[in-house]
Design a protein around this motif. Structure first.
Motif, PDB file in Angstrom:
ATOM      1  N   TYR A 158       0.673   4.126  -2.824  1.00  0.00           N
ATOM      2  CA  TYR A 158       0.440   5.528  -2.472  1.00  0.00           C
ATOM      3  C   TYR A 158       1.497   6.434  -3.110  1.00  0.00           C
ATOM      4  O   TYR A 158       1.179   7.515  -3.608  1.00  0.00           O
ATOM      5  CB  TYR A 158       0.428   5.693  -0.956  1.00  0.00           C
ATOM      6  N   GLN A 165      -8.778  11.901  -6.263  1.00  0.00           N
ATOM      7  CA  GLN A 165      -9.654  10.904  -5.654  1.00  0.00           C
ATOM      8  C   GLN A 165      -8.930   9.565  -5.462  1.00  0.00           C
ATOM      9  O   GLN A 165      -9.057   8.929  -4.421  1.00  0.00           O
ATOM     10  CB  GLN A 165     -10.902  10.715  -6.525  1.00  0.00           C
ATOM     11  N   GLU A 166      -8.171   9.181  -6.489  1.00  0.00           N
ATOM     12  CA  GLU A 166      -7.425   7.916  -6.406  1.00  0.00           C
ATOM     13  C   GLU A 166      -6.357   7.998  -5.320  1.00  0.00           C
ATOM     14  O   GLU A 166      -6.156   7.037  -4.557  1.00  0.00           O
ATOM     15  CB  GLU A 166      -6.790   7.603  -7.755  1.00  0.00           C
ATOM     16  N   GLU A 209      -6.427   9.826  -2.599  1.00  0.00           N
ATOM     17  CA  GLU A 209      -7.092   9.783  -1.307  1.00  0.00           C
ATOM     18  C   GLU A 209      -7.536   8.362  -0.971  1.00  0.00           C
ATOM     19  O   GLU A 209      -7.409   7.907   0.178  1.00  0.00           O
ATOM     20  CB  GLU A 209      -8.299  10.721  -1.306  1.00  0.00           C
ATOM     21  N   LYS A 210      -8.027   7.655  -1.964  1.00  0.00           N
ATOM     22  CA  LYS A 210      -8.474   6.282  -1.755  1.00  0.00           C
ATOM     23  C   LYS A 210      -7.296   5.388  -1.349  1.00  0.00           C
ATOM     24  O   LYS A 210      -7.385   4.593  -0.403  1.00  0.00           O
ATOM     25  CB  LYS A 210      -9.118   5.748  -3.038  1.00  0.00           C
ATOM     26  N   VAL A 211      -6.169   5.533  -2.053  1.00  0.00           N
ATOM     27  CA  VAL A 211      -4.988   4.734  -1.750  1.00  0.00           C
ATOM     28  C   VAL A 211      -4.399   5.124  -0.400  1.00  0.00           C
ATOM     29  O   VAL A 211      -3.923   4.279   0.363  1.00  0.00           O
ATOM     30  CB  VAL A 211      -3.933   4.892  -2.868  1.00  0.00           C
ATOM     31  N   LYS A 212      -4.442   6.416  -0.087  1.00  0.00           N
ATOM     32  CA  LYS A 212      -3.941   6.892   1.206  1.00  0.00           C
ATOM     33  C   LYS A 212      -4.709   6.260   2.362  1.00  0.00           C
ATOM     34  O   LYS A 212      -4.130   5.876   3.383  1.00  0.00           O
ATOM     35  CB  LYS A 212      -4.063   8.410   1.276  1.00  0.00           C
ATOM     36  N   GLN A 213      -6.017   6.131   2.217  1.00  0.00           N
ATOM     37  CA  GLN A 213      -6.830   5.506   3.260  1.00  0.00           C
ATOM     38  C   GLN A 213      -6.447   4.037   3.461  1.00  0.00           C
ATOM     39  O   GLN A 213      -6.385   3.557   4.593  1.00  0.00           O
ATOM     40  CB  GLN A 213      -8.312   5.641   2.906  1.00  0.00           C
ATOM     41  N   ARG A 214      -6.176   3.345   2.355  1.00  0.00           N
ATOM     42  CA  ARG A 214      -5.737   1.949   2.475  1.00  0.00           C
ATOM     43  C   ARG A 214      -4.368   1.874   3.149  1.00  0.00           C
ATOM     44  O   ARG A 214      -4.096   0.973   3.952  1.00  0.00           O
ATOM     45  CB  ARG A 214      -5.677   1.292   1.089  1.00  0.00           C
ATOM     46  N   SER A 236       0.832  -1.209   0.000  1.00  0.00           N
ATOM     47  CA  SER A 236       0.000   0.000   0.000  1.00  0.00           C
ATOM     48  C   SER A 236       0.865   1.258   0.000  1.00  0.00           C
ATOM     49  O   SER A 236       0.497   2.281  -0.583  1.00  0.00           O
ATOM     50  CB  SER A 236      -0.936  -0.005   1.210  1.00  0.00           C
TER      51      SER A 236
END
Length: 263
Positions: free
Chosen positions: A184, A224-225, A227-232, A180
């Motif tokens: 990121y 958006q991508e 932010e999504k990867v950062k959350q993972r 991950s």
């Protein structure tokens, strides 16, 4: 809120901003898992417990080395004792038949007696090194180490399997974190490229309005991508940090077992 996480080239804060790269420390990366500087050779890192297992294996050879050392010293002690004994055999008849008398004769005879005692002392040291100390080490070695049919020792194999079992769940989470993290970093770079491209397109008469809109949409998509990867990424770190106390406890239990074998 998450603490500042230092990984690779990008520093992620709880607000999602990025800073310049900083040195990674074990406490930052693994919470309480070790206080030493993080590196690929740290005991806590995947498959780095090998040195502990190797030290256990080398304990058997160390016993052989100690016994050989004692035997060499015993030879020296025996040789010295024999030389002292030969010396007294050579000189005692001369002293006893000497015409000297009084305190001078007594001093010379005392010198002979002291040499006899010195010879006996070194003979005793030689016997102790061979029979007492050497035998104790051999007996301990025999009790502590048991050879396997296909080579190696049962004890080191059990310790190695114990470390592997204790580390396997943590290593799986760590691998997920690394994956991950890399994702990121790639998303950040892609977002940076899109942001720069959008900035250059604004106010550029050579870029049509429709083209500018598509560039803006691409940048928003990258945002958006990212932010999504950062959350993972953050979730993977949280999972790892939650598991760290159990990981430490399990690894330290196996390590203590390895220490007991060497006592």
């Amino acid at each position: 809120a998450l603490p500042i996480l230092h990984f690779g080239r990008v520093t992620v804060t709880s607000q999602g901003t990025r800073e310049e790269e900083k040195e990674v420390t074990m406490s930052e990366m693994l919470g309480d898992v070790g206080q030493d500087a993080a590196n690929s050779h740290s005991f806590w890192m995947p498959n780095q417990f090998g040195s502990t297992v190797k030290r256990l294996d080398e304990g058997y050879r160390t016993c052989d080395d100690i016994v050989s050392c004692f035997q060499d010293r015993a030879k020296i002690e025996k040789q010295y004792a024999l030389q002292m004994e030969e010396w007294t055999h050579k000189w005692r008849p001369l002293v006893d038949s000497s015409p000297m008398y009084g305190s001078l004769l007594r001093a010379w005879q005392a010198f002979m007696t002291a040499t006899d005692r010195l010879s006996e002392l070194h003979s005793s040291i030689q016997k102790s090194l061979v029979t007492d100390d050497g035998d104790k080490i051999r007996n301990w070695q025999k009790d502590a180490y048991h050879r396997k049919i296909f080579g190696g020792f049962k004890e080191s194999c059990e310790i190695e399997n114990g470390f592997y079992k204790a580390q396997k769940p943590w290593a799986k989470k760590y691998k997920k974190l690394e994956k991950s993290k890399n994702a990121y970093h790639k998303a950040c770079k892609k977002q940076q490229v899109a942001a720069v491209r959008e900035s250059h397109s604004k106010g550029n008469p050579d870029v049509s309005v429709d083209k500018q809109r598509k560039i803006q949409e691409e940048r928003q998509k990258c945002d958006q991508e990212m932010e999504k990867v950062k959350q993972r990424y953050e979730k993977a770190l949280q999972d790892l940090n939650r598991y760290n106390p159990k990981y430490m406890e399990d690894m330290e239990t196996v390590f203590d077992q390895s220490q007991q074998i060497g006592r």
